[in-house]
Scaffold this motif. Structure first.
Motif, PDB file in Angstrom:
ATOM      1  N   PHE A 110       0.844  -1.191   0.000  1.00 57.74           N
ATOM      2  CA  PHE A 110       0.000   0.000   0.000  1.00 57.74           C
ATOM      3  C   PHE A 110       0.882   1.245   0.000  1.00 57.74           C
ATOM      4  O   PHE A 110       1.742   1.400   0.876  1.00 57.74           O
ATOM      5  CB  PHE A 110      -0.906   0.021   1.245  1.00 57.74           C
ATOM      6  CG  PHE A 110      -2.051  -0.943   1.181  1.00 57.74           C
ATOM      7  CD1 PHE A 110      -3.301  -0.529   0.727  1.00 57.74           C
ATOM      8  CD2 PHE A 110      -1.878  -2.261   1.560  1.00 57.74           C
ATOM      9  CE1 PHE A 110      -4.362  -1.413   0.659  1.00 57.74           C
ATOM     10  CE2 PHE A 110      -2.938  -3.160   1.505  1.00 57.74           C
ATOM     11  CZ  PHE A 110      -4.181  -2.733   1.056  1.00 57.74           C
ATOM     12  N   VAL A 111       0.654   2.123  -0.979  1.00 58.96           N
ATOM     13  CA  VAL A 111       1.366   3.391  -1.084  1.00 58.96           C
ATOM     14  C   VAL A 111       0.332   4.477  -1.399  1.00 58.96           C
ATOM     15  O   VAL A 111      -0.846   4.199  -1.569  1.00 58.96           O
ATOM     16  CB  VAL A 111       2.456   3.347  -2.177  1.00 58.96           C
ATOM     17  CG1 VAL A 111       3.552   2.356  -1.827  1.00 58.96           C
ATOM     18  CG2 VAL A 111       1.841   3.001  -3.541  1.00 58.96           C
ATOM     19  N   SER A 112       0.799   5.699  -1.485  1.00 63.52           N
ATOM     20  CA  SER A 112      -0.100   6.802  -1.815  1.00 63.52           C
ATOM     21  C   SER A 112      -0.109   7.063  -3.316  1.00 63.52           C
ATOM     22  O   SER A 112       0.917   6.935  -3.987  1.00 63.52           O
ATOM     23  CB  SER A 112       0.330   8.080  -1.085  1.00 63.52           C
ATOM     24  OG  SER A 112       0.131   7.938   0.301  1.00 63.52           O
ATOM     25  N   GLU A 113      -1.262   7.420  -3.827  1.00 63.86           N
ATOM     26  CA  GLU A 113      -1.389   7.781  -5.237  1.00 63.86           C
ATOM     27  C   GLU A 113      -0.651   9.082  -5.511  1.00 63.86           C
ATOM     28  O   GLU A 113      -0.081   9.284  -6.586  1.00 63.86           O
ATOM     29  CB  GLU A 113      -2.862   7.923  -5.598  1.00 63.86           C
ATOM     30  CG  GLU A 113      -3.131   8.182  -7.072  1.00 63.86           C
ATOM     31  CD  GLU A 113      -4.617   8.228  -7.368  1.00 63.86           C
ATOM     32  OE1 GLU A 113      -5.037   7.648  -8.389  1.00 63.86           O
ATOM     33  OE2 GLU A 113      -5.358   8.854  -6.579  1.00 63.86           O
ATOM     34  N   GLU A 114      -0.650   9.977  -4.529  1.00 61.41           N
ATOM     35  CA  GLU A 114      -0.005  11.280  -4.674  1.00 61.41           C
ATOM     36  C   GLU A 114       1.095  11.396  -3.629  1.00 61.41           C
ATOM     37  O   GLU A 114       0.948  10.923  -2.501  1.00 61.41           O
ATOM     38  CB  GLU A 114      -1.015  12.407  -4.488  1.00 61.41           C
ATOM     39  CG  GLU A 114      -0.436  13.789  -4.752  1.00 61.41           C
ATOM     40  CD  GLU A 114      -1.535  14.823  -4.975  1.00 61.41           C
ATOM     41  OE1 GLU A 114      -1.208  15.982  -5.236  1.00 61.41           O
ATOM     42  OE2 GLU A 114      -2.715  14.458  -4.886  1.00 61.41           O
ATOM     43  N   GLY A 115       2.204  12.025  -3.997  1.00 57.92           N
ATOM     44  CA  GLY A 115       3.317  12.163  -3.078  1.00 57.92           C
ATOM     45  C   GLY A 115       3.431  13.563  -2.513  1.00 57.92           C
ATOM     46  O   GLY A 115       3.023  14.538  -3.144  1.00 57.92           O
ATOM     47  N   ASP A 116       3.990  13.659  -1.303  1.00 54.85           N
ATOM     48  CA  ASP A 116       4.216  14.967  -0.691  1.00 54.85           C
ATOM     49  C   ASP A 116       5.674  15.369  -0.764  1.00 54.85           C
ATOM     50  O   ASP A 116       6.011  16.534  -0.582  1.00 54.85           O
ATOM     51  CB  ASP A 116       3.762  14.964   0.775  1.00 54.85           C
ATOM     52  CG  ASP A 116       4.591  14.028   1.635  1.00 54.85           C
ATOM     53  OD1 ASP A 116       4.669  12.828   1.291  1.00 54.85           O
ATOM     54  OD2 ASP A 116       5.164  14.483   2.629  1.00 54.85           O
ATOM     55  N   GLN A 117       6.567  14.408  -1.014  1.00 58.28           N
ATOM     56  CA  GLN A 117       7.990  14.686  -1.151  1.00 58.28           C
ATOM     57  C   GLN A 117       8.433  14.191  -2.524  1.00 58.28           C
ATOM     58  O   GLN A 117       8.510  12.983  -2.764  1.00 58.28           O
ATOM     59  CB  GLN A 117       8.786  14.010  -0.040  1.00 58.28           C
ATOM     60  CG  GLN A 117       8.412  14.490   1.359  1.00 58.28           C
ATOM     61  CD  GLN A 117       9.256  13.860   2.436  1.00 58.28           C
ATOM     62  OE1 GLN A 117      10.396  13.469   2.204  1.00 58.28           O
ATOM     63  NE2 GLN A 117       8.704  13.750   3.631  1.00 58.28           N
ATOM     64  N   ALA A 118       8.735  15.121  -3.403  1.00 52.29           N
ATOM     65  CA  ALA A 118       8.914  14.796  -4.816  1.00 52.29           C
ATOM     66  C   ALA A 118      10.009  13.765  -5.061  1.00 52.29           C
ATOM     67  O   ALA A 118       9.803  12.782  -5.789  1.00 52.29           O
ATOM     68  CB  ALA A 118       9.212  16.076  -5.605  1.00 52.29           C
TER      69      ALA A 118
END
Length: 484
Positions: free
Chosen positions: A364-372
């Motif tokens: 499980f990961v995020s679809e959008e990232g906060d750290q490029a």
């Protein structure tokens, strides 16, 4: 156009060659091959900039004095570890589990204990409020240690609870990471509030050269834990801040963090407290000898729990070794939840090997990232993981899935602050908890099921349609992620 004198060019050539030769000798020593190769590429392609970067962030270890403190702490805990062996362990533990427990204790000094209660809290605000209510029950002390600690509308109840117990004479001790808080919104308001309540607070891993406190600037204490009177504790992935982190860029994008905390009671709380006391000593030189870590209360359950500290104060990557041992022990199912999944060679091999053995593996990961940079480095592994047979679930934006957990089969789980990336393995101080007990894994499975309903599955066919520019960016980020 005036040309440089020949002797200047000659000196520059000699210096350039000397840098490259020295780099080949110095950089690979006691360093992972992948990390060494990344640093060598940096030095060879941009020699002068690469050397400066290596001098500033090339040492992944804490200063020698800090490491000596950690050694002292480990020896002390090892000498008193018999007093931390509380509770009755569950019967019929497999041999591999006992060996993992032994490894953890040899590396981090903390033993396993039985008769513990542990329950998950998956709602962000509910977790903050539950911790606040637990604080209000304090009679002697409250120990607060979080990577990010901010006073805001979401955390107001938490801070009010600290103020209330401090007002009636309860000792409130607080540790917060320097770099993660000092230049962030709400820092001054937070410090003002801590001072007003009379909390004894300190910055973790401060960068204060005028006070002689220096280390690699991106070494961070990433732990999140709370201990009340040595009887109740909390740990997990959540910081004490609003789910947007109060950052304008996050608010503009509508981002909110999704986290998972675990409330623990029973003997394991003493191990969690021992870790806080070790961090307190590391930052303050103060030994809190009045805090008793030798008398435990039986918890509300019969779970076997072991606290596993890790970070640059230790000789090896304690958390990575724990993850690898558990992955290879799995027989049926592995579920990994990690917002930043950037594996080294060993971890990637372990995951793919489990797929080859017929073990069901989900990530499980995020679809959008906060750290490029981390987001793109993680993406560079998706094709290999998908081809190996890993099912990748992407938690839908605008939410950032920040939980860090691992479950294998039906009886063993790990939850804590550690991501499965090279920063968490080598640069961050982290805390993880190993748990044996089917009822706890069932709670974890329920949370994983919830995450699955809020995610979409990434397929290999979809991934192969990625544009070339994304592939190039992902691979460049993958190289930089190894600069440790």
């Amino acid at each position: 156009m005036e040309q440089w004198p020949w002797w200047v060019l000659a000196i520059a050539f000699v210096v350039d060659i000397a840098i490259r030769i020295t780099a080949i000798i110095v950089i690979p020593r006691n360093r992972r091959p992948m990390s060494a190769m990344a640093w060598l590429l940096a030095v060879f392609f941009i020699p002068y900039i690469g050397v400066v970067l290596f001098l500033v962030i090339g040492n992944p270890r804490l200063p020698r004095a800090r490491r000596r403190k950690q050694d002292q702490i480990n020896r002390y805990i090892a000498a008193t570890s018999d007093k931390l062996h509380f509770g009755t362990l569950r019967p019929n533990a497999p041999d591999w589990f006992r060996s993992v427990v032994t490894m953890n204790q040899n590396l981090g000094a903390l033993p396993i204990s039985g008769d513990n209660g542990a329950h998950l809290i998956s709602d962000y605000q509910e977790s903050l409020d539950a911790m606040a209510e637990a604080i209000r029950s304090a009679q002697e002390y409250v120990h607060v240690e979080f990577y990010i600690l901010q006073s805001d509308d979401s955390t107001d109840n938490f801070f009010r609870a600290l103020e209330e117990v401090a007002a009636r004479g309860v000792s409130v001790r607080v540790l917060l990471d320097h770099w993660a808080n000092r230049w962030k919104p709400r820092y001054r308001a937070t410090v003002k509030r801590l001072n007003a309540m009379g909390a004894n607070w300190h910055l973790m891993l401060p960068m204060q050269p005028l006070k002689g406190r220096m280390q690699r600037p991106d070494l961070r204490n990433h732990r999140k834990l709370l201990v009340i009177d040595g009887k109740v504790g909390y740990l997990g992935s959540q910081n004490i801040t609003d789910s947007s982190y109060n950052l304008p860029k996050n608010i503009k994008r509508g981002l909110h963090w999704v986290d998972l905390m675990v409330r623990v009671d029973g003997p394991v709380v003493l191990s969690l407290n021992a870790m806080f006391l070790s961090d307190w000593y590391s930052e303050t030189d103060e030994i809190l000898s009045e805090i008793d870590i030798t008398n435990a209360e039986i918890g509300t359950g019969d779970l076997d729990c072991q606290i596993v500290p890790s970070g640059p104060g230790y000789e090896v990557e304690n958390n990575l070794r724990l993850f690898l041992a558990l992955l290879y022990a799995a027989k049926k199912k592995i579920v990994i939840v990690s917002p930043y999944f950037v594996p080294d060679e060993a971890l990637l091999l372990a995951v793919s090997s489990m797929c080859d053995r017929g073990v069901e593996v989900e990530l499980f990961v995020s679809e959008e990232g906060d750290q490029a940079m981390v987001y793109h480095a993680q993406r560079s592994y998706y094709e290999a993981l998908l081809r190996a047979g890993v099912r990748i679930w992407m938690y839908r934006k605008p939410y950032i899935l920040h939980t860090k957990s691992l479950t294998i089969d039906d009886e063993v789980a790990v939850i804590g602050s550690s991501n499965m990336d090279m920063r968490s393995f080598g640069l961050n101080l982290e805390v993880s908890m190993l748990v044996r007990g089917g009822e706890f894994v069932s709670e974890m499975r329920a949370v994983e099921d919830q995450y699955r309903t809020l995610s979409r599955e990434l397929t290999l066919e979809e991934w192969l349609r990625q544009p070339l520019r994304s592939t190039v960016l992902d691979n460049l980020a993958r190289l930089t992620s190894a600069l440790q």
